[in-house]
Write a protein that holds these residues in place. Sequence first.
Motif, short mmCIF file in Angstrom:
data_model
loop_
_atom_site.label_atom_id
_atom_site.label_comp_id
_atom_site.label_asym_id
_atom_site.label_seq_id
_atom_site.Cartn_x
_atom_site.Cartn_y
_atom_site.Cartn_z
N ASP A 1 0.87 -1.19 0.00
CA ASP A 1 0.00 0.00 0.00
C ASP A 1 0.90 1.23 0.00
OD1 ASP A 1 -1.75 2.22 1.31
OD2 ASP A 1 -3.18 0.61 0.93
N PHE A 2 0.45 2.30 -0.67
CA PHE A 2 1.26 3.52 -0.70
C PHE A 2 0.86 4.53 0.37
CE2 PHE A 2 2.29 2.46 -5.27
CZ PHE A 2 3.66 2.35 -5.06
N ASP A 3 -0.21 4.28 1.10
CA ASP A 3 -0.66 5.22 2.11
C ASP A 3 0.30 5.23 3.31
OD1 ASP A 3 -3.22 6.87 3.03
OD2 ASP A 3 -2.50 5.72 4.74
N VAL A 4 0.73 6.40 3.73
CA VAL A 4 1.74 6.51 4.79
C VAL A 4 1.23 5.96 6.12
CG1 VAL A 4 3.15 8.11 6.15
CG2 VAL A 4 2.90 8.46 3.68
N SER A 5 -0.04 6.21 6.46
CA SER A 5 -0.56 5.71 7.74
C SER A 5 -0.63 4.19 7.75
CB SER A 5 -1.94 6.31 8.01
OG SER A 5 -2.86 5.94 7.01
N VAL A 6 -0.94 3.61 6.60
CA VAL A 6 -0.95 2.15 6.50
C VAL A 6 0.48 1.62 6.63
CG1 VAL A 6 -1.48 0.17 5.02
CG2 VAL A 6 -3.02 2.15 5.06
N GLN A 7 1.40 2.25 5.94
CA GLN A 7 2.79 1.81 5.98
C GLN A 7 3.36 1.87 7.40
OE1 GLN A 7 5.18 3.89 3.10
NE2 GLN A 7 4.11 3.02 1.35
N LYS A 8 3.03 2.92 8.13
CA LYS A 8 3.52 3.04 9.51
C LYS A 8 2.94 1.93 10.38
CE LYS A 8 4.43 8.02 9.59
NZ LYS A 8 3.99 9.35 10.13
N ALA A 9 1.66 1.61 10.19
CA ALA A 9 1.01 0.60 11.01
C ALA A 9 1.61 -0.78 10.78
CB ALA A 9 -0.49 0.57 10.72
N ILE A 10 2.00 -1.07 9.54
CA ILE A 10 2.54 -2.40 9.24
C ILE A 10 4.07 -2.41 9.23
CG2 ILE A 10 0.48 -3.04 7.94
CD1 ILE A 10 2.07 -2.61 5.35
N HIS A 11 4.66 -1.28 9.61
CA HIS A 11 6.12 -1.16 9.73
C HIS A 11 6.83 -1.48 8.42
CE1 HIS A 11 10.13 -1.95 11.85
NE2 HIS A 11 9.80 -0.68 12.10
N ARG A 12 6.32 -0.88 7.35
CA ARG A 12 6.95 -1.05 6.04
C ARG A 12 6.87 0.29 5.30
NH1 ARG A 12 8.14 -5.78 2.77
NH2 ARG A 12 8.34 -5.25 0.58
N ILE A 13 7.82 1.14 5.57
CA ILE A 13 7.84 2.47 4.97
C ILE A 13 8.63 2.41 3.67
CG2 ILE A 13 8.41 4.90 5.32
CD1 ILE A 13 6.40 3.83 7.32
N GLN A 14 7.96 2.72 2.56
CA GLN A 14 8.68 2.78 1.28
C GLN A 14 8.00 3.81 0.38
OE1 GLN A 14 8.56 -1.34 0.22
NE2 GLN A 14 6.49 -1.28 -0.56
N PRO A 15 8.68 4.91 0.13
CA PRO A 15 8.10 6.00 -0.66
C PRO A 15 7.79 5.56 -2.09
CG PRO A 15 10.08 6.71 0.51
CD PRO A 15 10.03 5.22 0.62
N PHE A 16 6.79 6.18 -2.67
CA PHE A 16 6.44 5.91 -4.06
C PHE A 16 7.64 6.15 -4.97
CE2 PHE A 16 5.19 7.77 -8.14
CZ PHE A 16 4.52 6.70 -8.71
N GLU A 17 8.40 7.19 -4.67
CA GLU A 17 9.56 7.53 -5.51
C GLU A 17 10.56 6.38 -5.59
OE1 GLU A 17 7.34 10.95 -4.40
OE2 GLU A 17 8.29 9.42 -3.13
N LYS A 18 10.71 5.66 -4.48
CA LYS A 18 11.63 4.53 -4.47
C LYS A 18 11.11 3.39 -5.33
CE LYS A 18 15.15 2.05 -3.27
NZ LYS A 18 16.47 2.35 -3.87
N PRO B 1 -4.63 -2.36 8.19
CA PRO B 1 -5.10 -1.30 9.09
C PRO B 1 -5.08 0.06 8.42
CG PRO B 1 -2.88 -2.02 9.69
CD PRO B 1 -3.39 -3.01 8.69
N HIS B 2 -6.12 0.85 8.71
CA HIS B 2 -6.26 2.24 8.26
C HIS B 2 -6.59 2.37 6.77
CE1 HIS B 2 -4.83 3.56 12.16
NE2 HIS B 2 -3.70 2.91 12.00
N GLN B 3 -6.73 1.27 6.05
CA GLN B 3 -7.11 1.40 4.64
C GLN B 3 -8.54 1.91 4.52
OE1 GLN B 3 -6.28 -2.50 2.93
NE2 GLN B 3 -4.53 -1.68 1.81
N SER B 4 -8.76 2.69 3.47
CA SER B 4 -10.09 3.22 3.18
C SER B 4 -10.29 3.18 1.67
CB SER B 4 -10.22 4.65 3.68
OG SER B 4 -9.34 5.50 2.95
#
Length: 452
Positions: free
Chosen positions: A176-193, A218-221
């Motif tokens: 998922d690209f959403d930052v709040s989702v990424q933080k919740a699942i502990h997988r931060i990876q920017p779209f640019e990367k 979590p937090h997906q909408s």
Amino acid sequence: MQTADSTSLLQKYNVPAPRYTSYPPVPFWKNNLTETAWSEAVKKAYRLFGDIEGITLYVHLPYCESLCTYCGCNKHITVNHAVELPYIYSVMKEWDAYTKILPFRPKLAGIHLGGGTPTFFSPKSLKLLINHLTAQSDIIPDAEFSFEGHPNNTTAEHLAALHEVGFNRVSFGIQDFDVSVQKAIHRIQPFEKVAEVTESARKIGYNSINFDLIYGLPHQSLASIEDTFQRVATLRPDRIAFYSYAHVPEAFPAQRSFEKHLPNEIEKRELYEQGRCLLADMGYLEVGMDHFALPTDPLYLAKASKTLHRNFMGYTTQPSKILIGLGNSAISDVYFAYAQNEKKIAAYKSLVENQESTIAKGHLLTDEDLSIKQLILSLICNHEASWPSGYSPFERTQWLTPLGVFKEEDLLDFDSSGIYIREKGIAFIRNICMTFDPTMQKKKQVSFSKAI
């Protein structure tokens, strides 16, 4: 939008169910596999299928530098890269043992690197491994070499090194690209990367790029799913796997960290339907359970020609009936038998070093197993099947009532010749397959993810 009818069906059928990467499902294997029986099954399968279809290898590379809390894979978290070569050498020795079992020089139809995080390993270590596996083998035409790449640590050097030794497909774990989702699942990876590594793969010459996405996190909408897919559309991968998040915190305790932020079953299905519609608008066609591809992609063409195959790695264009898993926890399927390696890394390495069998559990398939396996595999790949001899519901009358209920609900049609899953029934394919699975009628308590 969910109708009252579809909502009631979701509530009825959203029950724990196998994903049917094997039949019988792994928890119901009989563990009746001796080392001798496994060797004989491997030889028998290779004599029947190996020369024509070749062997597919799955290599499990278990290390990750950090824990993604949603993950249900067998992994080991470490930042110590000194573990690389000892593990690689163990996998190489395990393959050497198989080459002594096989009756002829093996032909390879494909290699898939999974994990864990395969790109935890350096390009040099990965090349060492692949060169060793292929040096003792012949590679068949149109072989598919693929790997799972974490966008954050898949470098241009990784891509170039693996392409040099024959890799032509990469699957990037996006989720998922959403930052709040990424933080919740502990997988931060920017779209640019992700964009950078996708472009690198194309420039280097990869002809198939896959994105793995997950719904039910979590937090997906609906809004966040739309934003993720709009970003995916700009990169236009050849294939997209849109997986249902499997919540089994009793097996993976880290999942409890975000439990209260998960969507309910109706919201989760709406996330999927939203993604499915967006994929259709983007030109992707549904291939099978959770998988989509562009109309020109070989995976969709295999679906259209009814030559699609599925194994423990998912849907594939390779028809090989022999999948050999190397590494800790890796699972093998040689048509007549299944086997899973020892899960603990240290114990697996010790077994290899002492030239002992690495198999921790297994299952010899009976004639009935093979018939039901054929039926379920055809349904999951083609959404239709002819009844194997002796396995129609008019011969196995215990199937008539549940199939009749599915038919009344407009999920499928069946007659004396076979069964056809209707469009409405595709979402319930796992439930339908359970009808034919006598192991699921047992009282044994087993943790499966929910079907929907």
